[in-house]
Design a protein around this motif. Sequence first.
Motif, PDB file in Angstrom:
ATOM      1  N   ASN A  87       9.631 -10.722  -1.950  1.00  0.00           N
ATOM      2  CA  ASN A  87       8.962  -9.901  -0.941  1.00  0.00           C
ATOM      3  C   ASN A  87       9.483  -8.473  -0.863  1.00  0.00           C
ATOM      4  O   ASN A  87       8.904  -7.654  -0.137  1.00  0.00           O
ATOM      5  N   ILE A  88      10.562  -8.152  -1.569  1.00  0.00           N
ATOM      6  CA  ILE A  88      11.108  -6.794  -1.488  1.00  0.00           C
ATOM      7  C   ILE A  88      10.087  -5.734  -1.876  1.00  0.00           C
ATOM      8  O   ILE A  88       9.913  -4.735  -1.147  1.00  0.00           O
ATOM      9  N   PRO A  89       9.359  -5.881  -3.005  1.00  0.00           N
ATOM     10  CA  PRO A  89       8.330  -4.867  -3.305  1.00  0.00           C
ATOM     11  C   PRO A  89       7.253  -4.777  -2.231  1.00  0.00           C
ATOM     12  O   PRO A  89       6.699  -3.689  -1.991  1.00  0.00           O
ATOM     13  N   ARG A  90       6.946  -5.884  -1.570  1.00  0.00           N
ATOM     14  CA  ARG A  90       5.918  -5.854  -0.528  1.00  0.00           C
ATOM     15  C   ARG A  90       6.353  -5.018   0.662  1.00  0.00           C
ATOM     16  O   ARG A  90       5.526  -4.325   1.285  1.00  0.00           O
ATOM     17  N   TYR A  91       7.633  -5.076   0.997  1.00  0.00           N
ATOM     18  CA  TYR A  91       8.130  -4.240   2.090  1.00  0.00           C
ATOM     19  C   TYR A  91       7.939  -2.761   1.771  1.00  0.00           C
ATOM     20  O   TYR A  91       7.516  -1.972   2.631  1.00  0.00           O
ATOM     21  N   PHE A  92       8.252  -2.379   0.535  1.00  0.00           N
ATOM     22  CA  PHE A  92       8.090  -0.978   0.131  1.00  0.00           C
ATOM     23  C   PHE A  92       6.621  -0.587   0.098  1.00  0.00           C
ATOM     24  O   PHE A  92       6.269   0.538   0.478  1.00  0.00           O
ATOM     25  N   VAL A  93       5.768  -1.501  -0.363  1.00  0.00           N
ATOM     26  CA  VAL A  93       4.336  -1.194  -0.409  1.00  0.00           C
ATOM     27  C   VAL A  93       3.802  -0.948   0.996  1.00  0.00           C
ATOM     28  O   VAL A  93       3.036   0.002   1.238  1.00  0.00           O
ATOM     29  N   GLU A  94       4.201  -1.778   1.946  1.00  0.00           N
ATOM     30  CA  GLU A  94       3.717  -1.609   3.323  1.00  0.00           C
ATOM     31  C   GLU A  94       4.208  -0.284   3.907  1.00  0.00           C
ATOM     32  O   GLU A  94       3.447   0.436   4.579  1.00  0.00           O
ATOM     33  N   ILE A  95       5.457   0.066   3.649  1.00  0.00           N
ATOM     34  CA  ILE A  95       6.011   1.296   4.232  1.00  0.00           C
ATOM     35  C   ILE A  95       5.437   2.539   3.567  1.00  0.00           C
ATOM     36  O   ILE A  95       5.080   3.513   4.237  1.00  0.00           O
ATOM     37  N   LEU A  96       5.316   2.495   2.238  1.00  0.00           N
ATOM     38  CA  LEU A  96       4.935   3.696   1.497  1.00  0.00           C
ATOM     39  C   LEU A  96       3.435   3.838   1.276  1.00  0.00           C
ATOM     40  O   LEU A  96       2.919   4.969   1.234  1.00  0.00           O
ATOM     41  N   LEU A  97       2.738   2.705   1.138  1.00  0.00           N
ATOM     42  CA  LEU A  97       1.319   2.758   0.767  1.00  0.00           C
ATOM     43  C   LEU A  97       0.375   2.254   1.850  1.00  0.00           C
ATOM     44  O   LEU A  97      -0.831   2.469   1.751  1.00  0.00           O
ATOM     45  N   GLY A  98       0.885   1.535   2.816  1.00  0.00           N
ATOM     46  CA  GLY A  98       0.033   1.077   3.905  1.00  0.00           C
ATOM     47  C   GLY A  98      -0.300  -0.401   3.814  1.00  0.00           C
ATOM     48  O   GLY A  98      -0.129  -1.050   2.778  1.00  0.00           O
ATOM     49  N   THR A  99      -0.827  -0.925   4.922  1.00  0.00           N
ATOM     50  CA  THR A  99      -1.119  -2.356   4.995  1.00  0.00           C
ATOM     51  C   THR A  99      -2.287  -2.763   4.112  1.00  0.00           C
ATOM     52  O   THR A  99      -2.343  -3.897   3.631  1.00  0.00           O
ATOM     53  N   GLU A 100      -3.235  -1.878   3.884  1.00  0.00           N
ATOM     54  CA  GLU A 100      -4.368  -2.227   3.013  1.00  0.00           C
ATOM     55  C   GLU A 100      -3.897  -2.480   1.596  1.00  0.00           C
ATOM     56  O   GLU A 100      -4.297  -3.481   0.959  1.00  0.00           O
ATOM     57  N   GLN A 101      -3.052  -1.601   1.091  1.00  0.00           N
ATOM     58  CA  GLN A 101      -2.502  -1.802  -0.249  1.00  0.00           C
ATOM     59  C   GLN A 101      -1.573  -3.014  -0.297  1.00  0.00           C
ATOM     60  O   GLN A 101      -1.489  -3.703  -1.305  1.00  0.00           O
ATOM     61  N   GLY A 103      -2.015  -5.803   1.431  1.00  0.00           N
ATOM     62  CA  GLY A 103      -2.890  -6.961   1.298  1.00  0.00           C
ATOM     63  C   GLY A 103      -3.404  -7.128  -0.117  1.00  0.00           C
ATOM     64  O   GLY A 103      -3.485  -8.260  -0.638  1.00  0.00           O
ATOM     65  N   LEU A 104      -3.728  -6.027  -0.776  1.00  0.00           N
ATOM     66  CA  LEU A 104      -4.201  -6.086  -2.154  1.00  0.00           C
ATOM     67  C   LEU A 104      -3.115  -6.611  -3.087  1.00  0.00           C
ATOM     68  O   LEU A 104      -3.350  -7.527  -3.901  1.00  0.00           O
ATOM     69  N   PHE A 105      -1.919  -6.050  -2.952  1.00  0.00           N
ATOM     70  CA  PHE A 105      -0.838  -6.474  -3.837  1.00  0.00           C
ATOM     71  C   PHE A 105      -0.404  -7.909  -3.558  1.00  0.00           C
ATOM     72  O   PHE A 105      -0.133  -8.676  -4.482  1.00  0.00           O
ATOM     73  N   ALA A 106      -0.323  -8.288  -2.279  1.00  0.00           N
ATOM     74  CA  ALA A 106       0.114  -9.643  -1.939  1.00  0.00           C
ATOM     75  C   ALA A 106      -0.841 -10.681  -2.503  1.00  0.00           C
ATOM     76  O   ALA A 106      -0.416 -11.742  -2.973  1.00  0.00           O
ATOM     77  N   SER A 107      -2.131 -10.388  -2.472  1.00  0.00           N
ATOM     78  CA  SER A 107      -3.116 -11.332  -3.008  1.00  0.00           C
ATOM     79  C   SER A 107      -2.968 -11.477  -4.515  1.00  0.00           C
ATOM     80  O   SER A 107      -3.013 -12.591  -5.050  1.00  0.00           O
ATOM     81  N   ILE A 108      -2.773 -10.366  -5.214  1.00  0.00           N
ATOM     82  CA  ILE A 108      -2.606 -10.432  -6.664  1.00  0.00           C
ATOM     83  C   ILE A 108      -1.282 -11.092  -7.021  1.00  0.00           C
ATOM     84  O   ILE A 108      -1.204 -11.918  -7.948  1.00  0.00           O
ATOM     85  N   ALA A 109      -0.224 -10.755  -6.278  1.00  0.00           N
ATOM     86  CA  ALA A 109       1.087 -11.337  -6.564  1.00  0.00           C
ATOM     87  C   ALA A 109       1.103 -12.836  -6.342  1.00  0.00           C
ATOM     88  O   ALA A 109       1.939 -13.546  -6.924  1.00  0.00           O
ATOM     89  N   TYR A 110       0.215 -13.335  -5.511  1.00  0.00           N
ATOM     90  CA  TYR A 110       0.171 -14.780  -5.280  1.00  0.00           C
ATOM     91  C   TYR A 110      -0.199 -15.538  -6.547  1.00  0.00           C
ATOM     92  O   TYR A 110       0.076 -16.737  -6.663  1.00  0.00           O
ATOM     93  N   MET A 111      -0.796 -14.845  -7.507  1.00  0.00           N
ATOM     94  CA  MET A 111      -1.122 -15.481  -8.776  1.00  0.00           C
ATOM     95  C   MET A 111       0.128 -15.954  -9.518  1.00  0.00           C
ATOM     96  O   MET A 111       0.040 -16.785 -10.428  1.00  0.00           O
TER      97      MET A 111
END
Length: 296
Positions: A87-101, A103-111
């Motif tokens: 989840n470390i990259p997800r924390y950075f994505v939320e802080i730097l890129l926003g919650t929309e991005q 959600g996009l990354f979390a869905s793809i990473a679930y693969m």
Amino acid sequence: VTMLLTASLEWGLVALSAAWLAVLFLFDAPLAWRVLGQRDPTTIAKPDPTAKPHRIAYSAWWSTVREIVWLAIPLGVTAGIASINENIPRYFVEILLGTEQLGLFASIAYMMRLLGVFGTAIAAAALPRLAQLYADRERARFTRLTLRLALIAAVLGIAGVIAAALVGDHILVLAYGPEYREQAVFVAVMAAAGADIMLRFLDQGLLAARRFKASLAVQVLVAGSTFVASLALIPTIGLVGAGLALAAGLTIGVVATWLYLRSVISQFVPPTGEVNRREEPRGRFRASVEPDSDSM
């Protein structure tokens, strides 16, 4: 099924908890008691304090439980850190890129879970065999099985990356919809999935050798590496950087685990008497070289 029928997250969690409890009480607990050869759990849970043999048995039981608990603490901490690493990259994505991005990354990473299912099953099946080989100090066979696991992980990882590169867009569109068409991110995530499987497989060697603290140290190293890589890559290349940061941290963990595992294997010492047994001739050859008592 409960979520589909009720459309309620709360009832879905209740059903999930009930399923876990059913597995615990209907399968895991009876199997554990059969393995222990103890049909009545109350004889262990409530020993007779007035009987000296029971006090001795209770003391031995409590000592064993306490030893197991202290032995398992590094495993629990390792599992916790491993879950945070993902989840470390997800924390950075939320802080730097926003919650929309996010959600996009979390869905793809679930693969990653698709490959993780195969990896977990194979690793769980290999662990008892690795532990037995380590206990028997079968250095060649332990090494051979570890390398086979690494080869399987490499094949799965490469297959995942190739599939993401060739048909990644189609997979994401079918799974989530056209707005998730991010093939480059998918390729980076699959590369991370391959490294994750490799780390899981090699980590079985450390667990088989009871190097629990080393496994914990590797996960701490993965966490630090993923943090630094996320800090460097996500601000510059976005979601692709998030996938690559995860892959970089896991790859560093793979290298560290392999280096430590090599040192463990190099310390293998055959059990007492095994060297002599190996040097003794066997079968017909032994009979042929032994002197004939009649000829003496």
